[in-house]
Design a protein around this motif. Structure first.
Motif, PDB file in Angstrom:
ATOM      1  N   ALA A   1     -12.253   6.245  -5.370  1.00  0.00           N
ATOM      2  CA  ALA A   1     -11.794   6.895  -4.140  1.00  0.00           C
ATOM      3  C   ALA A   1     -10.728   6.079  -3.424  1.00  0.00           C
ATOM      4  CB  ALA A   1     -12.979   7.115  -3.200  1.00  0.00           C
ATOM      5  N   GLY A   2     -10.686   4.777  -3.676  1.00  0.00           N
ATOM      6  CA  GLY A   2      -9.716   3.930  -2.998  1.00  0.00           C
ATOM      7  C   GLY A   2      -9.466   2.649  -3.776  1.00  0.00           C
TER       8      GLY A   2
ATOM      9  N   VAL B   1     -11.797   4.528   3.788  1.00  0.00           N
ATOM     10  CA  VAL B   1     -12.228   5.201   2.560  1.00  0.00           C
ATOM     11  C   VAL B   1     -13.729   4.987   2.395  1.00  0.00           C
ATOM     12  CG1 VAL B   1     -11.941   5.378   0.069  1.00  0.00           C
ATOM     13  CG2 VAL B   1      -9.961   4.825   1.518  1.00  0.00           C
TER      14      VAL B   1
ATOM     15  N   ILE C   1      -7.533  -1.084  -2.998  1.00  0.00           N
ATOM     16  CA  ILE C   1      -7.000  -1.847  -1.872  1.00  0.00           C
ATOM     17  C   ILE C   1      -6.479  -3.207  -2.325  1.00  0.00           C
ATOM     18  CG2 ILE C   1      -8.473  -0.657  -0.201  1.00  0.00           C
ATOM     19  CD1 ILE C   1     -10.380  -3.060  -0.303  1.00  0.00           C
TER      20      ILE C   1
ATOM     21  N   GLU D   1      -6.280   4.084   6.802  1.00  0.00           N
ATOM     22  CA  GLU D   1      -7.303   5.087   6.549  1.00  0.00           C
ATOM     23  C   GLU D   1      -8.593   4.405   6.079  1.00  0.00           C
ATOM     24  OE1 GLU D   1      -7.787   8.697   3.240  1.00  0.00           O
ATOM     25  OE2 GLU D   1      -6.152   7.233   3.113  1.00  0.00           O
TER      26      GLU D   1
ATOM     27  N   ARG E   1       1.097   4.185  -2.957  1.00  0.00           N
ATOM     28  CA  ARG E   1       0.894   5.614  -2.670  1.00  0.00           C
ATOM     29  C   ARG E   1       2.096   6.441  -3.110  1.00  0.00           C
ATOM     30  NH1 ARG E   1      -3.101   7.564   0.697  1.00  0.00           N
ATOM     31  NH2 ARG E   1      -1.764   9.237   1.455  1.00  0.00           N
TER      32      ARG E   1
ATOM     33  N   LEU F   1       0.828  -1.206   0.000  1.00  0.00           N
ATOM     34  CA  LEU F   1       0.000   0.000   0.000  1.00  0.00           C
ATOM     35  C   LEU F   1       0.865   1.260   0.000  1.00  0.00           C
ATOM     36  CD1 LEU F   1      -2.725  -1.111   2.557  1.00  0.00           C
ATOM     37  CD2 LEU F   1      -3.091  -0.689   0.106  1.00  0.00           C
TER      38      LEU F   1
ATOM     39  N   PRO G   1      -5.104   5.705  -5.647  1.00  0.00           N
ATOM     40  CA  PRO G   1      -5.538   6.176  -4.321  1.00  0.00           C
ATOM     41  C   PRO G   1      -5.581   5.047  -3.291  1.00  0.00           C
ATOM     42  CG  PRO G   1      -7.442   5.919  -5.737  1.00  0.00           C
ATOM     43  CD  PRO G   1      -6.239   5.631  -6.601  1.00  0.00           C
ATOM     44  N   ALA G   2      -4.429   4.500  -2.976  1.00  0.00           N
ATOM     45  CA  ALA G   2      -4.348   3.481  -1.926  1.00  0.00           C
ATOM     46  C   ALA G   2      -4.529   4.155  -0.571  1.00  0.00           C
ATOM     47  CB  ALA G   2      -3.005   2.767  -1.975  1.00  0.00           C
ATOM     48  N   PRO G   3      -5.219   3.513   0.359  1.00  0.00           N
ATOM     49  CA  PRO G   3      -5.400   4.136   1.678  1.00  0.00           C
ATOM     50  C   PRO G   3      -4.074   4.265   2.423  1.00  0.00           C
ATOM     51  CG  PRO G   3      -6.217   1.880   1.678  1.00  0.00           C
ATOM     52  CD  PRO G   3      -5.904   2.221   0.259  1.00  0.00           C
TER      53      PRO G   3
END
Length: 288
Positions: free
Chosen positions: A208-209, A91, A211, A89, A68, A64, A74-76
């Motif tokens: 938005a994320g 999401v 994973i 985080e 980033r 992750l 958009p990895a948390p």
């Protein structure tokens, strides 16, 4: 799982973040760990993955963080990690595999696939789901795919007892003939490695994320192939992707079937015999 009732986990979260714990609730997913939405006393939500000691969650934290730092995906954010606890985080969003979200995903992945490296593989081994994924750095994509993806996972499937001998022989024959079908890309591409709908979080028509990576540097077609499996992405994704990176027709006719042998073998190992027929059908698509 009993461990989420253990005050030791709550205490570990509080020590790691220096913040007070309030409550938690299960989230879907978590093949190698239990996934929880944790509410902190100050009202913020985070995600906790709680392992059982069978897999090192610092590997997922590494992936992750790598995404980033290098990919633009958009990895948390990782808040804390040890072998059995990963805090991330939260999401907000939902799983959605259509329209504007697919177009945005195509744009994001095309940019990710333009991140390159001197060699195929990665600086360390990773995981795909619960399975080990070897990533020794190699100069040849075809050799890497043959040895570290196809032959390696054939061996794992054989050891699992799920791979019939006749099907193994067909796979091994194809592995010996990869040069007939594949080509060496101009350069390695950073790929997420497990890009499936359950790993994409969408909010307001935008991604938005992203994973659960299984990342390494490979051929971008490896990622695209997986996204055509099981009635995967629609044309919106590929239209947006090809605005930045051209996809040759032979990918759809032949190469995607070869590359999808790897995730199908993984599914065979994890989920069992119902994936034998898709493996047979995929080999028939290649004419093997």
């Amino acid at each position: 799982m009993d461990r989420v009732n253990d005050s030791e986990v709550q205490s570990c979260i509080e020590r790691a973040l220096q913040r007070r714990f309030h409550s938690w609730q299960p989230l879907s997913g978590g093949m190698i760990s239990q996934v929880l939405r944790v509410e902190l006393a100050d009202g913020e939500s985070i995600v906790a993955k709680v392992g059982d000691g069978g897999h090192d969650l610092t590997i997922e934290a590494y992936m992750l963080r790598y995404l980033r730092q290098h990919s633009g995906l958009p990895a948390p954010a990782v808040l804390y990690a040890n072998a059995n606890l990963l805090l991330m985080e939260f999401v907000e969003g939902r799983i959605e595999w259509e329209g504007d979200a697919l177009r945005h995903l195509g744009e994001l992945l095309a940019r990710c696939h333009q991140v390159t490296s001197p060699a195929y593989g990665l600086e360390r081994d990773t995981l795909i789901g619960p399975l080990h994924q070897p990533n020794p750095q190699m100069p040849s994509w075809i050799a890497f795919f043959r040895e570290q993806r196809l032959l390696y996972m054939i061996g794992v499937a054989r050891e699992s007892g799920e791979l019939p001998a006749e099907l193994e022989r067909r796979l091994l024959r194809l592995a010996d003939q990869l040069e007939r079908y594949l080509f060496e890309p101009a350069k390695p591409a950073l790929i997420h490695g497990d890009m499936w709908k359950t790993n994409v979080i969408v909010r307001d028509g935008r991604v938005a994320g992203i994973i659960d990576p299984a990342l390494y540097y490979g051929h971008n077609e490896m990622e695209l192939a997986y996204m055509t499996l099981f009635n995967g992405t629609g044309p919106e994704f590929f239209n947006a992707y090809t605005d930045q990176i051209v996809i040759e027709d032979d990918f759809f006719r032949t190469r995607r079937h070869i590359y999808n042998l790897y995730p199908l073998l993984i599914h065979l190992v994890i989920f069992g015999a119902r994936f034998l027929q898709p493996l047979h059908e995929t080999l028939e698509q290649v004419g093997t």
